[in-house]
Structure formats: structure tokens, C-alpha cells
Design an enzyme around this catalytic site. Structure first.
Site, mmCIF file in Angstrom:
data_model
loop_
_atom_site.group_PDB
_atom_site.id
_atom_site.type_symbol
_atom_site.label_atom_id
_atom_site.label_comp_id
_atom_site.label_asym_id
_atom_site.label_seq_id
_atom_site.Cartn_x
_atom_site.Cartn_y
_atom_site.Cartn_z
ATOM 1 N N ASP A 407 77.743 55.829 -58.328
ATOM 2 C CA ASP A 407 78.492 54.681 -59.527
ATOM 3 C C ASP A 407 78.968 53.553 -58.906
ATOM 4 O O ASP A 407 78.361 52.152 -59.169
ATOM 5 C CB ASP A 407 79.537 55.954 -60.175
ATOM 6 N N PHE A 456 80.865 58.513 -68.758
ATOM 7 C CA PHE A 456 80.585 59.219 -68.212
ATOM 8 C C PHE A 456 80.077 60.013 -68.618
ATOM 9 O O PHE A 456 79.790 60.022 -70.178
ATOM 10 C CB PHE A 456 82.136 59.715 -68.459
HETATM 11 P P1 IMP Z 1 79.954 57.023 -56.693
HETATM 12 O O1 IMP Z 1 80.617 56.969 -55.560
HETATM 13 O O2 IMP Z 1 80.861 55.736 -57.349
HETATM 14 O O3 IMP Z 1 78.746 56.376 -56.664
HETATM 15 O O4 IMP Z 1 80.070 58.174 -57.323
HETATM 16 C C1 IMP Z 1 79.019 59.326 -56.790
HETATM 17 C C2 IMP Z 1 79.152 60.687 -57.444
HETATM 18 O O5 IMP Z 1 80.387 60.139 -58.634
HETATM 19 C C3 IMP Z 1 78.511 61.034 -58.462
HETATM 20 O O6 IMP Z 1 77.607 62.121 -56.980
HETATM 21 C C4 IMP Z 1 78.976 62.063 -59.561
HETATM 22 O O7 IMP Z 1 79.194 63.561 -58.821
HETATM 23 C C5 IMP Z 1 80.758 61.922 -59.608
HETATM 24 N N1 IMP Z 1 80.196 61.239 -60.990
HETATM 25 C C6 IMP Z 1 79.456 59.683 -60.899
HETATM 26 N N2 IMP Z 1 79.726 59.617 -62.143
HETATM 27 C C7 IMP Z 1 79.610 60.712 -63.033
HETATM 28 C C8 IMP Z 1 78.990 60.473 -64.577
HETATM 29 O O8 IMP Z 1 79.241 60.308 -65.340
HETATM 30 N N3 IMP Z 1 79.200 62.407 -64.661
HETATM 31 C C9 IMP Z 1 79.537 63.363 -63.440
HETATM 32 N N4 IMP Z 1 79.666 63.015 -62.309
HETATM 33 C C10 IMP Z 1 79.948 61.765 -62.316
#
Ligand code: IMP
Ligand code: MG
Length: 481
Positions: A407, A456
Site C-alpha cells: 500500500d 480496502f
Molecule cells: P503498507 O506498509 O502501507 O504498504 O501496508 C502493507 C500492509 O498493510 C499489508 O501487508 C497488509 O497487511 C496491510 N494492508 C494494506 N492494505 C490492505 C488491504 O486492502 N486489506 C488488508 N490488509 C491491507
């Protein structure tokens, strides 16, 4: 005066008694199709498709129903929901054909054929485009538009006038109203008739080449490189055109693939996040940069279990499995003769990782680590803490970090930094999903499954407060987290 019998003699309808479905919008061409199909003795069902885009389109269906009743045809009205937005024309067509049988008859005339040929010429089309539309299931292909109009007036039918048919913003309308009359004047003949006859001749040439191209295996680099250009091009185009939705590749893409076949490059991009790669003498189609998930517009799904929080499916189970296998194949090629170490980030990546591992034909090992970004929120806080560390030593290993979704990329950049300090020989990332928009750069993502819209999502390992990981597909979470 134009009579149905005169025109019918030039229309190849199926034998009397054959059940046929006619797509009838209510314009002169499709009304003529309906009348002539009935006159031919076919067992006719007229279908009107309302796209719900224009006010009053419901009343159009009633007009078609009246004509159907008059000629003794059955009638069916279909309503499809097409949302306004980009690619409206293509999406309308797809929605329309989804509710029509595959063998539906349409009222395209020789004028439509001439316009199609010219439009394709202007696009830079090759032989196939210059062969125009597929004449099958178009029994009016030998008639002229003025004849369908004359038939309607002779029968006292009042065809609907689609106002968009005169809108010069559509290139087809300019071809119809400006280009063809000019060509007629310059050539001093009826150019539409010439073009539609030419199209038929070119089509038979194109069909022959297409058949000959079946003998060329696009997976075999040597065969592809040795084949005559006309056949090699066709073999590559057919190969890359998986599924009807995908546009045929352009000439430059085909040329790049052929350069790979000749050994001038090992791999090339072929669009849609896919690439073609040569491994010894084999050509492999795959992609590592992520397909853009095409979220279907129909809101109805059978979810694994009832929950008001589950919304549209973003990637269905079959598409997920097919994509996982493609990523596995790409990794197998890239890591040939090595034994990569897959590291999954618990818990989200566990589902993806175990499926992925089974599609990689190498003696790999797996390990897991767990990180916590504090709490169950649907946003990453950016603060990441290792909750469970690795069991396997990374020294000298070829590591593939497997992530469920990227994300903001914060989790990933933290993990990268941490693991990079542990002496691995190489470190790449394989992410099933990337949410479009937030990450500053994703050059660091070697393998990506799908690029998804900024919503999400849950399923296939992804959770909200530990729920929904068991869904075999990825869908939008519509509840409050
Ligand atoms: P980042 O650090 O913002 O890249 O987020 C990554 C982590 O956030 C992922 O490994 C997921 O565990 C969680 N995450 C981010 N987006 C989603 C989503 O749409 N559904 C469920 N988990 C998410
Ligand atoms: Mg998670």
C-alpha cells in the site's frame, strides 16, 4: 417500390424454420433485418437491448416490440447496466453481447462494411482489418442502407433515428457523411460497393494465412524465427491475444517478440504488464509487473459466506490461481539452477506464498516472519515491529520476499532494510497486489500480481481484524474497520 421479396433474394438467411435471434435497436437496418428474417420463414426472436444511457430508451423497446408483433416474431427486452465513464462504447458492446446469444444476427449492411474498412485503413490496419467485419451472422451485408430505409418506408415503419449517428465527433459519422461521398465523386463510382466486395476477397486471403499460421508454434523460438514474416506475425498475434477482451498487439510489439525469437533480446514487454521471455529455445509468455485488475461492474456475487461488508470481487479465484502460476513460471525461469528462499510476511502473505511455492519448479525453501504495524486499522501506521523473526540464515541466499499487498510501501521498505543487512546474495520482492496511487516508486517490486484500485480489500489471506482471510478471492471490504 422496394418489396421484402426483392431484398430477400440477396440476403443469405438460414433455412425456413430455423430459430434465429435478431438484435434490433429500432433503426432502419435492424428493422429491415427483423422483417426480412420473418419473411425468410425463420423462427424469429427480436431482442432489444436497453443500455439505460439515454432517456426514453425504454420507449424504443416498445416500438421494436410492435414491429416484432406485426411480423409474427417473438420479442424480448434486455436491460443492461452500463455506467458512464471511460471506454463507454467498448463496455456497452461487451454488456450487450453478454445478454445476446453468440449466434445473434445483426443488421450490418454493405455501407457499414465500407465504413469499417475505411476506419480500419485509417487506423493503420493490415490485411485482417481491411477485410472488414466478419460477414457471418450479418445477412444484410449485401444490402445498402438506402434499401433498408426504402423497405421501412414501403412498409410504413418508422425507424428510430439515433441522434449520435450525425455527431461529427464520431469518426465513423465523418467517414459516412464526408469521406465516402468525396471518394464517390473522385472515383466517379459507388465506392462503398467496391470496398465491400474487396473486403470479401481480402477476407479469404486472410483466412488462408491464418490457417497456415497454425503450423507455427509461438512457443518455439527457432520455429518462429524461421517462419515467413506473414505467418510469424500471425502466430505471435494469436498467442498474445488471450481472451476476447484483449486488443491484438500492435506491430511494434510483434516485432519485439520476433527479435526475442531471433535471439536479439532475452525478453520484451508485450503490454498489459506481460512480457515474453526466451529460455534456451522456449518462448514464455508471462508478466512480472502486474496486471491491472479489471473490477467487474456487476454488483452481484455469490460470496463464500453472507456478510454485508463484502463488496465487489476485485480478483476472482480462477484469475488469482492463473496469475500465481504465471508468477511461479517467471520465478522458475529467473532462478533457474538456484534454490531461492521465499520469505512470507505473516499472516497476510501465507495463502499466496503457499500457492506460489507450489508453482515454482525449483528446490526452494520457505520461511516466515511476522511484523506488526500496531493495531487492526485499515491503514498502515508506518511503525513496524518484528514479532516473529526468521529461522533460516540469509547468508548467501537468493531471497524473494513475498507480500500480500503493498500500500504505502512502508512495511516493505522497513523489511528490505532489515533483511539487506543480513548478507543475502540477492533480495527481490514478489507482491500479489499493489494498490495504485500511494507508493512513491515500485521499481523495487520485481514481481507483481495485480494492480488494484484504491479500495480496502480482503480475502486470499488479507484480513480485517483477522476475518475474511479464507475467501478464495479478493474483494472490496465495505464495512467500517
Ligand atoms: P503498507 O506498509 O502501507 O504498504 O501496508 C502493507 C500492509 O498493510 C499489508 O501487508 C497488509 O497487511 C496491510 N494492508 C494494506 N492494505 C490492505 C488491504 O486492502 N486489506 C488488508 N490488509 C491491507
Ligand atoms: Mg496484514
Amino acid at each position: 417500390m422496394t418489396t421484402p421479396a426483392e431484398l430477400l433474394a440477396r440476403c443469405p438467411f438460414p433455412p425456413p424454420g430455423s430459430p434465429v435471434t435478431c438484435a434490433v435497436s429500432g433503426g432502419a437496418d435492424s428493422l429491415a433485418l427483423l422483417v426480412l428474417a420473418a419473411e425468410a420463414g425463420c423462427d424469429v426472436t427480436a431482442v432489444h437491448v436497453d443500455h439505460g444511457l439515454r432517456p426514453g430508451s425504454g420507449a424504443e423497446a416498445d416500438r421494436v416490440a410492435e414491429v416484432a408483433a406485426r411480423v409474427g416474431a417473438a420479442f424480448r427486452a434486455e436491460v443492461v447496466a452500463v455506467r458512464a465513464g471511460p471506454n463507454l462504447e467498448a463496455r456497452s458492446r461487451r454488456a450487450r453481447y453478454a445478454v445476446l446469444p453468440a449466434d445473434v444476427l445483426t443488421g450490418h449492411t454493405a455501407d457499414d462494411q465500407a465504413e469499417t474498412v475505411l476506419l480500419n485503413l485509417l487506423r493503420g490496419a493490415g490485411l485482417d482489418g481491411l477485410a472488414g467485419y466478419d460477414p457471418r451472422r450479418r445477412p444484410l451485408r449485401g444490402l445498402r442502407r438506402r434499401e433498408t430505409q426504402a423497405l421501412c418506408s414501403a412498409l410504413g415503419l418508422h425507424p428510430l433515428q439515433d441522434p449520435s449517428n450525425d455527431d461529427p465527433r464520431f469518426r465513423r459519422n465523418r467517414v459516412r457523411h464526408e469521406l465516402l461521398p468525396l471518394l464517390d465523386a473522385i472515383a466517379e463510382r459507388d465506392v462503398a460497393a467496391v470496398l465491400s466486395r474487396q473486403a470479401a476477397v481480402l477476407r479469404s486471403d486472410a483466412e488462408l494465412l491464418e490457417e497456415l499460421a497454425l503450423a507455427v508454434d509461438p512457443g518455439d523460438a527457432a520455429a518462429l524465427a524461421a517462419a515467413p514474416a506473414a505467418l510469424a506475425h500471425r502466430a505471435v498475434r494469436r498467442w498474445l491475444r488471450t481472451g476476447d477482451e484483449r486488443h491484438p498487439p500492435d506491430a511494434a510489439t510483434v516485432a519485439r517478440v520476433l527479435a526475442v525469437a531471433r535471439g536479439e533480446a532475452v525478453a520484451c514487454e508485450v503490454g498489459g504488464g506481460r512480457e515474453v521471455r526466451r529460455s534456451r529455445q522456449k518462448m514464455v509468455l508471462g508478466g512480472t509487473r502486474g496486471y491491472v485488475a479489471d473490477v467487474p461492474s456487476e454488483p452481484e456475487h455469490q460470496h463464500l459466506f453472507e456478510s454485508p461488508d463484502l463488496g465487489e470481487v476485485v480478483v476472482d479465484a480462477a484469475t488469482l490461481q492463473a496469475r500465481v502460476a504465471e508468477l511461479g513460471a517467471a520465478i522458475t525461469l529467473d532462478y533457474a539452477e538456484r534454490a531461492p528462499l521465499l520469505i512470507g510476511v505473516l499472516k497476510g502473505a501465507a495463502t499466496f506464498m503457499t500457492d506460489l511455492a507450489r508453482t515454482i519448479a525449483l528446490p526452494l525453501e520457505i520461511d516466515f516472519m511476522a511484523v506488526s504495524s500496531y493495531g487492526n486499522a485499515t491503514r498502515t501506521s508506518g511503525v513496524v515491529r518484528i514479532v516473529k523473526d526468521l529461522d533460516i540464515d540469509l547468508t548467501g541466499r537468493d531471497v524473494i520476499l513475498v507480500e500480500d499487498i503493498v500500500d504505502s510501501g512502508l512495511t516493505l521498505s522497513y523489511l528490505r532494510k532489515t533483511l539487506a543487512a543480513r548478507g543475502a546474495n540477492s533480495l527481490e520482492v514478489c507482491a500479489l497486489l499493489v494498490r495504485e496511487g500511494l507508493q512513491k516508486t515500485d521499481e523495487e517490486l520485481r514481481y507483481v500480481g495485480f494492480r488494484i484500485p484504491p479500495k480496502f480489500v480482503v480475502g486470499y489471506g488479507l484480513d480485517v481484524a483477522e476475518k475474511y482471510r479464507n475467501l478464495p478471492y479478493v474483494c472490496v471490504f465495505e464495512g467500517n474497520a
